[in-house]
Design a protein around this motif. Structure first.
Motif, mmCIF file in Angstrom:
data_model
loop_
_atom_site.group_PDB
_atom_site.id
_atom_site.type_symbol
_atom_site.label_atom_id
_atom_site.label_comp_id
_atom_site.label_asym_id
_atom_site.label_seq_id
_atom_site.Cartn_x
_atom_site.Cartn_y
_atom_site.Cartn_z
ATOM 1 N N ALA A 250 73.423 29.665 51.019
ATOM 2 C CA ALA A 250 73.695 28.241 50.802
ATOM 3 C C ALA A 250 74.624 28.020 49.611
ATOM 4 C CB ALA A 250 72.388 27.487 50.590
ATOM 5 N N GLN A 251 74.696 29.000 48.724
ATOM 6 C CA GLN A 251 75.486 28.845 47.489
ATOM 7 C C GLN A 251 76.957 29.228 47.664
ATOM 8 O OE1 GLN A 251 73.479 31.306 44.594
ATOM 9 N NE2 GLN A 251 71.470 30.492 45.129
ATOM 10 N N VAL A 252 77.313 29.842 48.809
ATOM 11 C CA VAL A 252 78.670 30.402 48.942
ATOM 12 C C VAL A 252 79.264 30.061 50.304
ATOM 13 C CG1 VAL A 252 78.119 32.324 47.396
ATOM 14 C CG2 VAL A 252 77.780 32.598 49.847
ATOM 15 N N ASP A 253 80.570 30.290 50.422
ATOM 16 C CA ASP A 253 81.272 30.133 51.695
ATOM 17 C C ASP A 253 81.547 31.518 52.259
ATOM 18 O OD1 ASP A 253 82.845 29.611 53.833
ATOM 19 O OD2 ASP A 253 84.467 28.615 52.738
ATOM 20 N N LEU A 254 80.795 31.903 53.271
ATOM 21 C CA LEU A 254 80.917 33.255 53.811
ATOM 22 C C LEU A 254 82.187 33.454 54.631
ATOM 23 C CD1 LEU A 254 77.225 33.950 54.928
ATOM 24 C CD2 LEU A 254 78.404 34.819 52.911
ATOM 25 N N HIS A 255 82.954 32.387 54.841
ATOM 26 C CA HIS A 255 84.193 32.520 55.602
ATOM 27 C C HIS A 255 85.340 33.011 54.730
ATOM 28 C CE1 HIS A 255 81.828 29.601 58.042
ATOM 29 N NE2 HIS A 255 82.326 30.315 59.047
ATOM 30 N N THR A 256 85.127 33.108 53.433
ATOM 31 C CA THR A 256 86.200 33.554 52.541
ATOM 32 C C THR A 256 85.788 34.824 51.805
ATOM 33 O OG1 THR A 256 85.387 32.336 50.610
ATOM 34 C CG2 THR A 256 86.816 31.128 52.155
ATOM 35 N N PRO A 257 86.765 35.681 51.471
ATOM 36 C CA PRO A 257 86.446 36.872 50.674
ATOM 37 C C PRO A 257 85.787 36.514 49.346
ATOM 38 C CG PRO A 257 88.650 37.062 51.602
ATOM 39 C CD PRO A 257 88.190 35.658 51.876
ATOM 40 N N GLU A 258 86.243 35.384 48.740
ATOM 41 C CA GLU A 258 85.655 34.978 47.468
ATOM 42 C C GLU A 258 84.170 34.632 47.621
ATOM 43 O OE1 GLU A 258 90.021 34.244 47.320
ATOM 44 O OE2 GLU A 258 88.417 33.810 48.767
ATOM 45 N N GLY A 259 83.839 33.971 48.728
ATOM 46 C CA GLY A 259 82.444 33.606 48.970
ATOM 47 C C GLY A 259 81.582 34.829 49.207
ATOM 48 N N ARG A 260 82.086 35.775 49.992
ATOM 49 C CA ARG A 260 81.319 36.995 50.263
ATOM 50 C C ARG A 260 81.156 37.838 49.002
ATOM 51 N NH1 ARG A 260 84.462 36.497 54.978
ATOM 52 N NH2 ARG A 260 85.969 38.074 54.305
ATOM 53 N N SER A 261 82.193 37.832 48.162
ATOM 54 C CA SER A 261 82.101 38.543 46.879
ATOM 55 C C SER A 261 81.034 37.906 45.985
ATOM 56 C CB SER A 261 83.461 38.521 46.171
ATOM 57 O OG SER A 261 83.370 39.098 44.884
ATOM 58 N N ALA A 262 80.993 36.552 45.998
ATOM 59 C CA ALA A 262 79.981 35.843 45.196
ATOM 60 C C ALA A 262 78.577 36.147 45.724
ATOM 61 C CB ALA A 262 80.250 34.342 45.231
ATOM 62 N N LEU A 263 78.451 36.245 47.060
ATOM 63 C CA LEU A 263 77.160 36.587 47.652
ATOM 64 C C LEU A 263 76.674 37.935 47.118
ATOM 65 C CD1 LEU A 263 74.865 36.342 49.811
ATOM 66 C CD2 LEU A 263 76.406 37.549 51.366
ATOM 67 N N LEU A 264 77.551 38.926 47.118
ATOM 68 C CA LEU A 264 77.178 40.253 46.636
ATOM 69 C C LEU A 264 76.780 40.222 45.167
ATOM 70 C CD1 LEU A 264 79.925 42.425 48.371
ATOM 71 C CD2 LEU A 264 77.493 42.366 48.921
ATOM 72 N N LYS A 265 77.522 39.455 44.373
ATOM 73 C CA LYS A 265 77.228 39.363 42.938
ATOM 74 C C LYS A 265 75.871 38.696 42.714
ATOM 75 C CE LYS A 265 79.154 37.543 38.597
ATOM 76 N NZ LYS A 265 78.014 36.687 38.234
ATOM 77 N N ASN A 266 75.593 37.604 43.435
ATOM 78 C CA ASN A 266 74.330 36.890 43.257
ATOM 79 C C ASN A 266 73.143 37.685 43.775
ATOM 80 O OD1 ASN A 266 75.836 34.771 42.239
ATOM 81 N ND2 ASN A 266 75.855 33.623 44.167
ATOM 82 N N ALA A 267 73.379 38.484 44.811
ATOM 83 C CA ALA A 267 72.276 39.228 45.426
ATOM 84 C C ALA A 267 71.918 40.488 44.655
ATOM 85 C CB ALA A 267 72.643 39.604 46.858
#
Length: 573
Positions: A368-385
């Motif tokens: 819910a915190q990121v946009d998984l359609h963008t590399p930036e969002g997926r990168s943020a997902l990895l960082k937060n997880a």
């Protein structure tokens, strides 16, 4: 710190059958005693207690341990609490070793003061129609109020003068019941409040929560931290809920005292509440000892969401494969008290059944915190997880969540683990080359069984003895422990020593396997025979390696040291 020698002496003095029967009725079955397991639901008894060996083992769920371990698991106590409880039951005092950590010894009279206050508040409730009407208005019966020891603190400054012999007693300040102001003037902490006694797992009152009857602030007032009361370790209602928690194999963690009491009023007796603090890792650990499922039930508002996420963070390191943690968010206008009063028990328990699993909640919040359609969002997902995934120690849950997050980020699990610089969880197994002196698993298992029956036999192992695999490592660890200890040891002391160690599981399997060995079985002879057999197998295996090196040639194919060893092995045959 409690001296190890005292723990061993305590186990020698206790009879595990007597200890277990304080909680569970046992039936004689041959040399052992049996019952339906208190740690999981079953119809046929698989929980077995050995009086001769002084340990218990459940053939259904694998629960095992000593008298100390049983009290810890059944009553939800820590090690020190369980030792103190058992020592008290046989009239001995627990000594303390010198330690760098300050030790706080609680005087018995502090508990007596708390009990006196509890009796006083309960008597005052009976005399106050306003307080009685308030509780009736919340739907509480006299029976439930009595079960939780609910009382009332009158609207006066020094109520407790009537409850204790000496209002100047230092213990009143030490327990937080009385506040001492400037000039030594004293006054009660709790005034004009419904009083909820906070009880530890031994049934002793250790603190209070007081709730206003009207709209005053603070709505809830709790006892401060005292020698009796540590908020991060205690849960309101756990003492009353333990039996129901074990029967249902489920516990609900709610936010308020009234939620616990209201749920009990409607037949949901397996609820507890934190005490003015966030859920701690200790809380989670304590509850997972008691049951298979923990459900955190929070209000749906922002504060509830924040409390839930904090509970998740503190639960991750305590996760156990096979046990479940869930989250239930009620509509914003409801808490458990109002929801169950409006919709009933069946509707509330249906909500519990549909609670969101921890994995689902974690992934929902992360995505819910990121946009998984963008590399930036997926990168943020990895960082937060990353801090969340690396906190999980339960192997299967850690593996599955790494796979899920990796898939959401569009990468493989290997790539995720490489980016986190963490050890892979699913490494392909490599076939190990054959080793010399490899002992057979069956022989090692027989040795281990004998050592569970008579740990002292480990002293008969040669100093250079070693065995492969988990059984061999467990035997070596036992031998090392005995070499450091000059005293004789018992099966119970050995089990207690390795409780929580890397070898606990191996010893537990052996405990189950020897449960049916009778008193007439010659353990020493079995041990000696097995050890001789293992030595002979090792001798033959080493000879075969040397023969293979000779390849039909004579001793010239061996170096000087190998030739000497070869002749030595032949002489032993």
């Amino acid at each position: 710190m409690i001296p190890k020698s005292f723990v061993q002496d305590l186990l020698n003095r206790l009879d595990i059958v007597d200890v277990v029967e304080r909680y569970v009725p046992l039936k004689k079955a041959g040399a052992n005693y049996v019952a339906c397991c208190p740690f999981h639901n079953e119809k046929s008894p698989s929980f077995t207690v050995s009086q001769s060996k002084q340990f218990y083992h459940c053939f259904g769920c694998g629960a095992h341990g000593t008298a100390i371990g049983f009290v810890m698991e059944h009553a939800g106590m820590g090690f020190v609490e369980a030792v103190e409880e058992l020592a008290k039951s046989i009239g001995v005092t627990v000594p303390q070793e010198a330690s760098n950590t300050p030790q706080h010894k609680v005087a018995p009279d502090l508990y007596e003061l708390m009990q006196s206050a509890t009796r006083y508040y309960r008597e005052q409730l009976k005399k106050n129609p306003r307080a009685i009407d308030y509780l009736k208005g919340r739907g509480l019966s006299g029976e439930v109020a009595a079960r939780f020891g609910i009382g009332y603190a009158p609207d006066d400054w020094q109520n407790l003068q009537a409850a204790v012999p000496n209002y100047q007693d230092a213990g009143l300040v030490e327990t937080g019941m009385v506040i001492e102001g400037e000039g030594g003037k004293r006054y009660d902490r709790f005034r004009d409040r419904i009083m909820f006694p906070i009880v530890n797992v031994r049934g002793q009152v250790i603190g209070f929560g007081g709730r206003v009857l009207d709209k005053g602030e603070p709505k809830y007032l709790n006892s401060p931290e005292t020698p009796l009361f540590e908020k991060g370790h205690e849960l309101y209602g756990l003492f009353q809920a333990q039996k129901s928690i074990r029967a249902q194999q489920r516990v609900i963690v709610v936010e308020g005292y009234m939620d616990v009491v209201a749920l009990a009023q409607h037949g949901v007796g397996y609820a507890v509440a934190t005490l003015g603090t966030a859920t701690t890792p200790f809380h989670v650990q304590k509850l997972l000892r008691l049951c298979e499922q923990v459900v955190f039930c929070f209000d749906g508002d922002r504060a509830g969401q924040k409390a839930a996420w904090r509970a998740l963070e503190n639960a991750l390191p305590q996760l156990q494969d096979g046990k479940r943690i869930g989250f239930l968010f009620l509509p914003e206008e409801h808490d458990p008290d109002t929801y169950i009063r409006e919709f009933g028990t069946e509707a509330f328990e249906a909500q519990l059944d549909d609670s969101l699993p921890l994995s689902g909640y974690l992934l929902r919040e992360l995505t819910a915190q990121v946009d998984l359609h963008t590399p930036e969002g997926r990168s943020a997902l990895l960082k937060n997880a990353q801090p969340l995934l690396t906190a999980i120690t339960a192997p299967t849950m850690a593996l599955l969540l790494r796979k899920e997050v990796a898939a959401l980020a569009g990468m493989t699990q290997d790539e995720l683990e490489a980016s986190y610089d963490i050890k892979p969880l699913a490494t392909p197994r490599r076939v190990a080359p054959p080793k010399a002196k490899r002992t057979t698993p069956s022989g090692l298992r027989t040795l281990l069984r004998c050592l569970v029956m008579k740990p002292g036999l480990a002293r008969e192992l040669p100093n250079d003895w070693h065995g492969d695999g988990a059984e061999g490592e467990a035997i070596a660890a036992l031998a090392d422990w005995l070499r450091e200890s000059a005293d004789e040891t018992t099966t119970a002391a050995m089990i207690q020593h390795f409780q929580g160690s890397a070898h606990e599981g191996v010893f537990a399997v052996a405990q189950g396997e020897v449960m049916q060995w009778g008193a007439e079985f010659d353990v020493a002879a079995e041990f000696a025979g097995t050890l001789d057999k293992l030595r002979e197998e090792a001798r033959k295996a080493e000879l075969e390696l040397l023969h293979a090196k000779m390849l039909g040639k004579d001793l010239k194919a061996l170096d000087e040291q190998e030739r000497a060893r070869y002749l030595q092995l032949l002489q032993r045959g």
